[in-house]
Each structure stands twice: as structure tokens, then as C-alpha cells.
Design an enzyme around this catalytic site. Structure first.
Site, PDB file in Angstrom:
ATOM      1  CB  CYS A 135      -0.922  -0.012   1.215  1.00 49.67           C
ATOM      2  SG  CYS A 135      -1.912   1.479   1.377  1.00 49.67           S
TER       3      CYS A 135
ATOM      4  CB  CYS B 210      -0.371   2.447   4.105  1.00 49.70           C
ATOM      5  SG  CYS B 210      -1.864   1.765   3.397  1.00 49.70           S
ATOM      6  CG  ASP B 211       3.477   1.147   4.314  1.00 53.47           C
ATOM      7  OD1 ASP B 211       3.093   1.642   5.390  1.00 53.47           O
ATOM      8  OD2 ASP B 211       3.261  -0.026   3.997  1.00 53.47           O
TER       9      ASP B 211
END
Ligand code: NDP
Length: 320
Positions: free
Chosen positions: A143, A146-147
Site C-alpha cells: 500500500c 499507507c507507506d
């Protein structure tokens, strides 16, 4: 065998499930949340979360722990079991109170007036032995939203050739110094508009006809390079990157209801526009099991809230 009755039962315990449980319980509904095999859902296997409003930084497992604790505090019954069967019931096939519409079978039996499906989706992985190891904070992620922040000014790779891979690469190009797309074919299958943006972006470079054979790490146990194989020439090359984002698709966890309600060709549950209603009255769906576009914790939580409010309305209408 225990038999239990609820107004609403939520299947799944990620952000969609917890949010649904919080809203259902606060609406006065007798609520249960059946957690499934992975209590807390996909966030429990991530690390840092920095895009959930209200938390500048929190670990995924901590965020889910907090959500489940909030459900407990509202007297939601948290059931650590896995649902094997969801069966619609009526007065003809079962002697239960009039409003009961569904029977859920784990090794116990649960009856409910409405069901909220929040079973999520599972990211697909390449299946390389080192991939599993490096997913634990070692530079391999599923993701970018997200990261991605952790790869500012670093070189990264995105694996895949669909819309997800294209979007992940474009998102990462805002942060990373260079983004390689590694695709096993000589043509992306993403939308043309995304492909045009990729071609125009000087930071993105596509490596065609190539598969990842291995992921290697240094002494710090962080990803240092990908071993790529060109499937036309059979030549291998080492691609030095600090991050690898696997974007080869998701599998929605809709098997439980695939014969009961409408799902699309990829297995996502079809909901009515601007609603969580499915093709069967009384069954609502929230989160990644019905969302192939956004797949974020916050959007899952939002649809969980919608599902609880719609379930409440359904239950009230059912009484009259
Ligand atoms: P897709 O299934 O569309 O694409 C997966 C990609 O990964 C394909 O290019 C496929 O290669 C490749 N792939 C699959 N398995 C492997 C493997 N083992 N090794 C290497 N490569 C592999 O998945 P997406 O997640 O991209 O999209 C899923 C759905 O969600 C689609 O309907 C998509 O349109 C939609 N979506 C929509 C978005 C939007 O509207 N903005 C954003 C994201 C997704 P190959 O091409 O060779 O099959």
C-alpha cells in the site's frame, strides 16, 4: 449448542466492522461482531499508520486494538469465531421470533435481524520466501498510500501492470526520487489516462517483460535490491531499490455470500449507489469487500458507519 439472538451481527472486525459496531451499539441495537480468522483485519499486519485522522502516528495493530476496545466499552459482543455459513431464515423453515431473518453458523449458531458484511479483502503477494520476511518493516509493502511517506527521496519499485500499480507509481513519484514499474508483459492494462500520466512523469521508468525472482536484503534486514528476470531474453539484473510495492491485485473476501447476493466478476459485493444495501434486503456490505477503488481504513470506517445506520432503518421498518 448455544443459540444467540441479535438485532445486528457484523462479520469482520477491521475498520469497517468496528465502525459499524460502534454506530449500531450506540443506536441501541443488540450487536455482535464476529471477528473471523484475522481479528482486526489488514491493519494488524501493517506497521506505521499516519493517515488516519486523529492520530499523527499510530501502529496498525494499536489502532485496531483501540477500535475493538471501543466496541467492547459499548457492550458489543466480540466473538472470536469464523462464520462458515450465512442462511436466510423465515417462519416456514424455523421457529424463531418474527423479526429474525438470518442464521449464522460457526461452531455455534447466531440469529440476527440484519447482517453487515465487513470481511475485507486480501492483498495478493508474489509468494517469494523473502517477500514474507521483508513485509515486516523491511521495505516490502502492499500500500503506497499507507507507506509511501517512508520512501521520500529514495528509489522504489512497483510490481504489477493494472490500475493499482499505475496509481501506486504516480502516488510514489510525488515522494520518491525514482519509481520503477516492473511488469511481466509489454503492455500495461491500466486506464490510458493513467498510462499517459506515467509516460509524462520523468521519475517513472517501466521495466517491461520482467518478473521478480527474489528480494535481497543487506545486514540491516532491509530490502537492498530486487533480482529481476527478463522473460524474453532470460537475462537477470539486480535492481537497487529501498522499497518494493506489490500491486498485483486484491481478492475480496466474499466467498461466504457468493451464492446468496450479487457480486461482480472480480468477487466484489455489489452495493446500491450511495448505499451499503446489497441485493438481499437485510444484508449490508461495508469496507474493502465492496470497494475496489479506495481501499483505505478511513473509507472502510465511513462505509461501516453507513451500514449500521442503514441496518437500523431496516430493523425499524421490519417491526412495523
Ligand atoms: P488487476 O488485476 O487489474 O491487475 C493486476 C496486475 O498485476 C496485472 O497487470 C497483472 O499482470 C499483474 N500480476 C498479477 N499477478 C502477478 C504476479 N504473480 N506477478 C507479476 N504480476 C502479476 O488489479 P488491480 O489491483 O490493478 O485492479 C483491481 C481492480 O480494481 C480493477 O478492476 C481495477 O480497474 C480497479 N481499480 C480501479 C482504480 C480506479 O478506478 N482508480 C484504482 C485501482 C484499482 P497481467 O497484466 O500480466 O495479468
Amino acid at each position: 449448542m448455544e443459540i444467540n439472538y441479535y438485532n445486528v451481527i457484523i462479520i469482520g472486525s477491521g475498520p469497517a466492522g468496528c465502525s459499524a459496531a460502534i454506530y449500531a451499539a450506540r443506536s441501541g441495537l443488540k450487536t455482535a461482531m464476529i471477528c473471523g480468522n484475522a481479528p482486526g483485519g489488514q491493519l494488524t499486519i501493517t506497521t506505521d499508520v499516519e493517515n488516519y485522522p486523529g492520530f499523527k502516528h499510530i501502529l496498525g495493530p494499536d489502532l485496531m486494538f483501540n477500535m475493538i476496545e471501543q466496541c467492547k466499552a459499548l457492550a458489543v459482543d466480540i466473538i472470536y469465531e469464523h462464520v462458515e455459513q450465512l442462511i436466510p431464515v423465515n417462519k416456514d423453515n424455523i421457529e424463531q421470533p418474527n423479526n429474525i431473518k438470518f442464521l449464522l453458523k460457526t461452531f455455534n449458531e447466531y440469529y440476527a435481524e440484519a447482517i453487515i458484511l465487513a470481511t475485507g479483502a486480501s492483498a495478493k503477494w508474489l509468494g517469494l520466501p523473502n517477500e514474507t520476511k521483508l513485509r515486516q518493516n523491511g521495505g516490502v509493502s502492499g500500500c503506497a498510500t499507507c507507506d509511501g511517506m517512508f520512501y521520500k527521496n529514495k528509489e522504489v519499485a512497483v510490481i504489477g501492470g493494472g490500475n493499482s500499480a499505475a496509481e501506486e507509481a504516480l502516488f510514489l513519484a510525488n515522494l520518491a526520487s525514482k519509481v520503477y514499474i516492473v511488469h511481466r508483459k509489454d503492455k500495461m492494462r491500466c486506464e490510458q489516462i493513467l498510462f499517459d500520466r506515467i509516460l509524462k512523469n520523468p521519475k517513472i521508468h517501466i521495466i517491461w517483460n520482467s518478473i521478480v525472482e527474489d528480494m535481497l536484503s543487506g545486514e540491516d534486514n532491509k530490502l537492498s535490491y530486487l533480482l529481476l528476470k527478463d522473460i524474453i531474453s532470460n537475462k537477470t539484473q539486480e535492481l537497487k531499490v529501498e522499497g518494493a510495492f506489490i500491486a498485483i491485485g486484491h481478492t475480496p473476501n466474499s466467498q461466504l455470500v457468493s451464492k446468496l447476493i450479487n457480486i461482480d466478476s472480480e468477487g466484489y459485493i455489489i452495493t446500491e449507489p450511495n448505499s451499503t444495501k446489497t441485493s438481499m434486503p437485510g444484508i449490508f456490505a461495508a469496507g474493502d469487500v465492496q470497494d475496489k477503488v479506495f481501499r483505505q481504513a478511513i473509507t472502510a470506517a465511513g462505509t461501516g458507519c453507513m451500514a449500521a445506520l442503514e441496518a437500523l432503518k431496516f430493523i425499524e421498518n421490519n417491526k412495523n
